[in-house]
Design an enzyme around this catalytic site. Structure first.
Site, PDB file in Angstrom:
ATOM      1  N   HIS A   1      -1.575  -7.373  -8.020  1.00 36.97           N
ATOM      2  CA  HIS A   1      -0.296  -7.640  -7.350  1.00 36.97           C
ATOM      3  C   HIS A   1      -0.400  -8.971  -6.612  1.00 36.97           C
ATOM      4  O   HIS A   1      -1.420  -9.267  -6.008  1.00 36.97           O
ATOM      5  CB  HIS A   1       0.008  -6.520  -6.353  1.00 36.97           C
ATOM      6  CG  HIS A   1       1.314  -6.670  -5.652  1.00 36.97           C
ATOM      7  ND1 HIS A   1       2.493  -6.197  -6.180  1.00 36.97           N
ATOM      8  CD2 HIS A   1       1.630  -7.258  -4.478  1.00 36.97           C
ATOM      9  CE1 HIS A   1       3.481  -6.480  -5.357  1.00 36.97           C
ATOM     10  NE2 HIS A   1       2.992  -7.123  -4.314  1.00 36.97           N
TER      11      HIS A   1
ATOM     12  N   ASP B   1      10.269   3.731  -1.770  1.00 39.16           N
ATOM     13  CA  ASP B   1      10.173   2.290  -1.491  1.00 39.16           C
ATOM     14  C   ASP B   1      11.492   1.591  -1.800  1.00 39.16           C
ATOM     15  O   ASP B   1      11.895   0.667  -1.103  1.00 39.16           O
ATOM     16  CB  ASP B   1       9.035   1.658  -2.298  1.00 39.16           C
ATOM     17  CG  ASP B   1       8.952   0.162  -2.022  1.00 39.16           C
ATOM     18  OD1 ASP B   1       8.741  -0.188  -0.847  1.00 39.16           O
ATOM     19  OD2 ASP B   1       9.142  -0.642  -2.940  1.00 39.16           O
TER      20      ASP B   1
ATOM     21  N   ARG C   1      15.515  -2.440   4.556  1.00 35.85           N
ATOM     22  CA  ARG C   1      14.762  -3.474   5.285  1.00 35.85           C
ATOM     23  C   ARG C   1      15.391  -4.841   5.064  1.00 35.85           C
ATOM     24  O   ARG C   1      15.500  -5.659   5.984  1.00 35.85           O
ATOM     25  CB  ARG C   1      13.303  -3.508   4.812  1.00 35.85           C
ATOM     26  CG  ARG C   1      12.473  -2.358   5.347  1.00 35.85           C
ATOM     27  CD  ARG C   1      11.154  -2.277   4.600  1.00 35.85           C
ATOM     28  NE  ARG C   1      10.338  -3.454   4.776  1.00 35.85           N
ATOM     29  CZ  ARG C   1       9.375  -3.849   3.941  1.00 35.85           C
ATOM     30  NH1 ARG C   1       9.100  -3.132   2.869  1.00 35.85           N
ATOM     31  NH2 ARG C   1       8.690  -4.928   4.170  1.00 35.85           N
TER      32      ARG C   1
ATOM     33  N   SER D   1       4.700  -0.570   1.321  1.00 31.29           N
ATOM     34  CA  SER D   1       5.574  -0.862   0.177  1.00 31.29           C
ATOM     35  C   SER D   1       4.736  -1.281  -1.036  1.00 31.29           C
ATOM     36  O   SER D   1       4.895  -0.758  -2.146  1.00 31.29           O
ATOM     37  CB  SER D   1       6.554  -1.970   0.581  1.00 31.29           C
ATOM     38  OG  SER D   1       7.234  -2.464  -0.529  1.00 31.29           O
TER      39      SER D   1
ATOM     40  N   LYS E   1       3.392   1.562  -4.481  1.00 31.04           N
ATOM     41  CA  LYS E   1       3.712   1.331  -5.901  1.00 31.04           C
ATOM     42  C   LYS E   1       2.438   1.254  -6.744  1.00 31.04           C
ATOM     43  O   LYS E   1       2.414   1.663  -7.895  1.00 31.04           O
ATOM     44  CB  LYS E   1       4.550   0.048  -6.031  1.00 31.04           C
ATOM     45  CG  LYS E   1       5.987   0.267  -5.552  1.00 31.04           C
ATOM     46  CD  LYS E   1       6.804  -1.000  -5.539  1.00 31.04           C
ATOM     47  CE  LYS E   1       6.443  -1.890  -4.399  1.00 31.04           C
ATOM     48  NZ  LYS E   1       7.405  -2.920  -4.043  1.00 31.04           N
TER      49      LYS E   1
HETATM   50  N1  URA Z   1       6.429  -6.994  -1.763  1.00 31.56           N
HETATM   51  C1  URA Z   1       6.692  -5.663  -1.780  1.00 31.56           C
HETATM   52  O1  URA Z   1       6.561  -4.994  -2.800  1.00 31.56           O
HETATM   53  N2  URA Z   1       7.097  -5.098  -0.640  1.00 31.56           N
HETATM   54  C2  URA Z   1       7.242  -5.763   0.524  1.00 31.56           C
HETATM   55  O2  URA Z   1       7.590  -5.188   1.521  1.00 31.56           O
HETATM   56  C3  URA Z   1       6.980  -7.152   0.521  1.00 31.56           C
HETATM   57  C4  URA Z   1       6.558  -7.748  -0.639  1.00 31.56           C
END
Ligand code: URA
Length: 435
Positions: free
Chosen positions: A83, A162, A169, A184, A188
């Site tokens: 990621h 999320d 948010r 967050s 995932k």
């Molecule tokens: N990337 C994400 O997946 N979530 C966040 O809160 C910020 C960046």
């Protein structure tokens, strides 16, 4: 069982949640028994009061379990995910996935669309004719079983909490919160089934985290919480003060990634790919990881894997033979005004210009033009002569191309004295620090 008001009150007053209370919050949010205004009030309480690492790990796990989890049990281990916190010109996934799959790892990844100046892998790969980026969880697992890798866009079946939290948010000024960002991202990853995760935490003007202390704090939060949540996680802080590699723009970046897969290993982008691949291979116990990573790019194994991957997801393999696809009609070079050394190539400014050319979204609904973007031909520290091309603007028409070629001058400075190169990787932190 406490109601929403009681649970919000605990954090408003600086209290600490139990695992059970966090689970009740996530259940309330996912099942819709909390109203949006209650979720928003809770988000602001968390934003202001924070969550400690244990609370953040409970939140992460509850969010990960709010939907399905990819069932990877039948696939060969190790199961690895990657990621990036997002940047300008970041096409690393397109190289790293086939490179690591070619080294025997199982790579299963959900990617996002770009928003603002930070591009998204889904937008980049959407420029490849025929490429299907909407796989079901079953298709993901099936494909990974056959060829060792699969990539899809975000599916609401994984970590739906999320999705709800992120959209609130976004409109309640609660995005830049370390525990909320951490949960967050990691929820995932856990829902995606991976056990080993590498996180590329970008730092600089083109990233979410502008300074090294901010990026370091996010890296530490991700590794600490990820380890508590049972992941083997590493966070690498990498430079995003200048665009990554030689292009910014969706199709341009896929073409650049394919060049690296074909063994063109000159410059900062392949250097980052190799650094991240080496860290992952080391973490999963592969001997001589740096050599293995480099060999996969020089002996054609990563390229072969990339072709299998694109083919499995319906893409035209012609993109590996020619760069004459999704090409913008106007190409305008921008030349150095004087001789000297590149002092700055501002990632944020280049990202904003790529967006203004049509390559990015200001709002989620915006439609992007995959063909446009900017080739970046110089990096900080390079010596340049007067009249040497610094950029090539790829534009949909003459007018936007001309305008961008004037505006991009402000993104670059040329010094009269030698300038030090900026490191590609600043630091790396792994699970063992908190084990
Ligand atoms: N990337 C994400 O997946 N979530 C966040 O809160 C910020 C960046």
């Amino acid at each position: 069982m406490k109601d929403a008001k009681e649970l919000i009150t605990i954090k408003r007053d600086g209290g600490t949640y139990s695992e059970q209370e966090i689970q009740e919050i996530v259940t309330g949010i996912t099942q819709g028994s909390w109203a949006d205004y209650q979720v928003s009030a809770w988000l602001m309480a968390v934003f202001i009061r924070g969550l400690n690492p244990s609370e953040t790990a409970y939140l992460t796990l509850a969010m990960a379990r709010s939907g399905e989890t990819l069932p990877l049990a039948t696939l060969p281990k190790p199961w690895v995910d990657k990621h990036s916190t997002g940047g300008v010109g970041d096409k690393t996934t397109i190289v790293l996935l086939p490179l690591l799959a070619a080294c025997g790892l199982t790579m299963v990844k959900m990617s996002g669309k770009g928003l603002g100046i930070t591009g998204g892998t889904i937008d980049k790969l959407s420029t490849v004719p025929g490429m299907n980026l909407d796989l079901t969880p079953e298709e993901m697992v099936d494909q990974a079983a056959r060829i060792g890798l699969a990539l899809t866009g975000q599916t609401p079946r994984l970590a739906p909490a999320d999705k709800t939290l992120y959209s609130l948010r976004d409109v309640t000024a609660t995005v830049p919160s370390l525990p909320l960002i951490t949960s967050s991202i990691l929820s995932k990853k856990i829902a995606g089934g991976a056990e080993t995760v590498i996180l590329d935490v970008k730092c600089g003007s083109g990233a979410f985290m502008k300074s090294l202390p901010e990026a370091g704090a996010l890296a530490e939060s991700l590794v600490r919480v990820g380890t508590l949540a049972g992941l083997r996680v590493r966070a690498v802080v990498t430079d995003m003060s200048q665009p990554l590699g030689r292009s910014v723009g969706n199709a341009l970046e896929v073409k650049e990634a394919i060049r690296v897969l074909k063994g063109d290993l000159v410059g900062r982008f392949p250097e980052l790919c190799l650094a991240l691949a080496t860290e992952v291979l080391e973490d999963v116990g592969v001997a001589d990881p740096a050599t293995k990573a480099r060999q996969a790019l020089t002996n054609g194994a990563a390229l072969k894997k990339a072709k299998e991957w694109f083919g499995a997801q319906g893409a035209s393999l012609a993109v590996f033979e020619t760069e004459e696809w999704e090409t913008a009609p106007v190409q305008e070079p921008v030349l150095a005004q004087k001789a000297g050394w590149i002092g700055k190539v501002d990632a944020e400014a280049v990202g904003l210009l790529a967006m203004s050319l049509g390559g990015g979204r200001k709002k989620k609904e915006d439609v992007i033009d995959g063909r446009v973007g900017i080739e970046v031909l110089a990096a900080v520290g390079d010596e340049v002569s007067q009249g040497q091309p610094l950029f090539v603007i790829h534009a949909a028409d003459q007018e936007t191309g001309r305008q961008a070629s004037q505006e991009i001058e402000a993104a670059v400075t040329i010094a009269n004295h030698p300038v030090e190169q900026i490191p590609v990787v600043y630091s790396s932190l792994d699970f063992q620090a908190f084990a």
